[in-house]
Design a protein around this motif. Structure first.
Motif, short mmCIF file in Angstrom:
data_model
loop_
_atom_site.label_atom_id
_atom_site.label_comp_id
_atom_site.label_asym_id
_atom_site.label_seq_id
_atom_site.Cartn_x
_atom_site.Cartn_y
_atom_site.Cartn_z
N PHE A 240 0.81 -1.21 0.00
CA PHE A 240 0.00 0.00 0.00
C PHE A 240 0.85 1.26 0.00
CE2 PHE A 240 -2.10 3.50 2.17
CZ PHE A 240 -3.21 3.65 1.35
N SER A 241 0.38 2.22 -0.80
CA SER A 241 0.98 3.55 -0.83
C SER A 241 -0.12 4.54 -1.16
CB SER A 241 2.09 3.64 -1.89
OG SER A 241 2.48 4.98 -2.09
N THR A 242 -0.04 5.73 -0.58
CA THR A 242 -1.04 6.75 -0.88
C THR A 242 -0.91 7.26 -2.31
OG1 THR A 242 0.46 8.40 0.06
CG2 THR A 242 -1.26 7.54 1.50
N ALA A 243 0.14 6.84 -3.01
CA ALA A 243 0.31 7.24 -4.41
C ALA A 243 -0.80 6.68 -5.30
CB ALA A 243 1.67 6.77 -4.93
N TYR A 244 -1.49 5.63 -4.82
CA TYR A 244 -2.58 5.04 -5.60
C TYR A 244 -3.92 5.73 -5.35
CZ TYR A 244 0.71 1.18 -6.26
OH TYR A 244 1.81 0.43 -6.58
N LEU A 245 -4.00 6.67 -4.41
CA LEU A 245 -5.27 7.26 -4.02
C LEU A 245 -5.75 8.45 -4.86
CD1 LEU A 245 -5.29 7.22 -0.11
CD2 LEU A 245 -6.43 5.67 -1.71
N PRO A 246 -4.87 9.29 -5.41
CA PRO A 246 -5.36 10.49 -6.09
C PRO A 246 -6.44 10.20 -7.12
CG PRO A 246 -2.99 10.63 -5.85
CD PRO A 246 -3.39 9.25 -5.39
N GLY A 247 -7.56 10.92 -7.00
CA GLY A 247 -8.68 10.75 -7.92
C GLY A 247 -9.69 9.70 -7.50
N PHE A 248 -9.40 8.97 -6.41
CA PHE A 248 -10.29 7.91 -5.97
C PHE A 248 -10.62 8.08 -4.48
CE2 PHE A 248 -7.54 6.10 -9.30
CZ PHE A 248 -8.50 5.75 -10.25
N PHE A 249 -11.65 7.35 -4.06
CA PHE A 249 -11.98 7.27 -2.64
C PHE A 249 -11.48 5.93 -2.10
CE2 PHE A 249 -15.26 10.14 -4.26
CZ PHE A 249 -15.17 11.18 -3.34
N ALA A 250 -11.21 5.88 -0.81
CA ALA A 250 -10.90 4.63 -0.13
C ALA A 250 -11.85 4.51 1.05
CB ALA A 250 -9.45 4.61 0.35
N ASP A 251 -12.68 3.48 1.04
CA ASP A 251 -13.64 3.29 2.12
C ASP A 251 -12.93 2.73 3.35
OD1 ASP A 251 -15.92 3.04 3.59
OD2 ASP A 251 -16.67 1.27 2.54
N LYS A 252 -13.27 3.26 4.50
CA LYS A 252 -12.73 2.75 5.76
C LYS A 252 -13.50 1.51 6.17
CE LYS A 252 -12.41 3.96 10.66
NZ LYS A 252 -12.76 4.97 11.69
N TYR A 253 -12.80 0.46 6.59
CA TYR A 253 -13.50 -0.75 7.00
C TYR A 253 -14.35 -0.45 8.24
CZ TYR A 253 -10.06 -1.36 10.78
OH TYR A 253 -9.28 -1.19 11.89
#
Length: 361
Positions: A240-253
């Protein structure tokens, strides 16, 4: 994250201990007993280890990964909270939110990012927004009774990419299954046709090892939707890296690993039993009579999976479209426009009534 603070208690009377500068020892406020710091720390270390062991047993002996929590990576993140369905979504500072991807509610409130368990892995989006929109349009195509609001291009533009949280379970299953099997064969004896049925007791036993049994950890995402768009290709898991997040949402479990473990156990047990059944060949019939399956739990990992989502509300009900952002598998709930259905029914009913009237006449 703040360090853990222990309030030491006296082993003799359970009163509070405080450090006495004169003696260099821990002293009880009530009974006056004194203890070396090393002795008390050793005592509490033993208690903590026993408590951790008891918790692991209560949690089903799952061994959790050591990904830790968000550090400096979390500083560039923000959250959105949906007051309608309770979704807590994480994204980078450049991502704009206009509506909730789960329920379609436009009232999303910006919130403060808080410390939480950081994912071990992520599968990056392979299919972009244009691919998701094209798949959705194709899915809508030919649906005569679909309300206009669903097929409208402006609505399709609201599709969102969401990293859905998953727990990945490792383990093994010892399966022992008993079957009643038959072999049927026929032959001719004189003028008679004789059928012989042979009965057998068949047993299959073995151990099946599992890696990364997936169970989605989002209470908002319907399980049947996630099951329908699986599988994901786990060969493409990335650290995991925050580099994959731009432009998307990440749902918290919002469903912990312990609560998800039952589904993982069921998947492991059913798969093990199916593999045992596949090895029973050469019989006319084979019916399971009994089975014993023991699940041995291993490591648990926390991962994010890519999903394109579109939620629409129609006549008081939510309809959710979901597409695997890696493989393109999709599923969607679709409503029926009553007006379009009645118009279609009227269109075919009038000629039929005319034909029936003609025949009767």
């Amino acid at each position: 994250m703040a360090e853990k603070v222990s309030n030491y208690q006296c082993p003799a009377c359970t009163g509070p201990l405080h450090f006495d500068g004169a003696s260099g020892k821990l002293k009880c406020d009530y009974c006056g007993s004194e203890y070396d710091i090393a002795d008390i720390e050793a005592l509490y270390k033993e208690k903590d280890a026993a408590a951790a062991e008891a918790k692991a047993e209560a949690d089903g002996n799952w061994e959790y990964s050591d990904a830790g929590r968000w550090g400096d990576e979390g500083k560039g993140l923000k959250t959105y909270n949906c007051p309608s369905c309770g979704a807590e979504l994480i994204c980078d500072e450049t991502t704009a939110a206009t509506s909730c991807p789960y329920c379609g509610n436009p009232s999303i409130v910006p919130g403060q990012f808080t410390d939480m368990l950081k994912p071990d892995y992520v599968i990056p989006f392979k299919l972009d927004r244009n691919a998701a929109k094209a798949a959705l349009k194709k899915y809508y195509k030919g649906k005569k009774f679909l309300p206009k609001a669903f097929a409208d291009d402006n609505h399709i533009e609201e599709i969102k990419g969401v990293y859905v949280p998953f727990w990945l379970f490792d383990g093994s299953a010892d399966a022992d299954v008993q079957y009643h099997a038959t072999r049927v064969h026929s032959f001719t004896s004189g003028k008679d046709r004789v059928t012989v049925t042979e009965h057998y007791n068949v047993r299959r036993a073995g151990t099946v090892n599992f890696e990364m049994i997936p169970v989605d950890a989002s209470g908002k995402m319907p399980d049947e939707h996630m099951d329908a768009i699986e599988p994901f290709n786990y060969d493409e898991l990335k650290s995991f890296s925050t580099a994959y997040l731009p432009g998307f949402f990440a749902d918290k479990y919002d469903v912990n690993a312990v609560d998800c473990s039952q589904r993982a156990d069921e998947r492991a047990e059913n798969t093990a039993v199916s593999l045992m059944a596949e090895s029973v060949v050469g019989y006319s019939s084979c019916v399971p009579e009994s089975r014993r399956v023991s699940i041995h739990r291993g490591k648990v990992r926390y991962a994010l999976m890519p999903v394109w989502m579109l939620s629409t509300r129609w006549n008081g009900r939510n309809y959710l479209f979901a597409m695997n952002g890696q493989t393109g598998r999709l599923i969607g709930d679709l409503p029926i426009s009553r007006a379009k259905f009645l118009a279609w029914f009227a269109g075919i009913a009038a000629p039929l009534m005319a034909i029936m009237a003609f025949l009767l006449y």
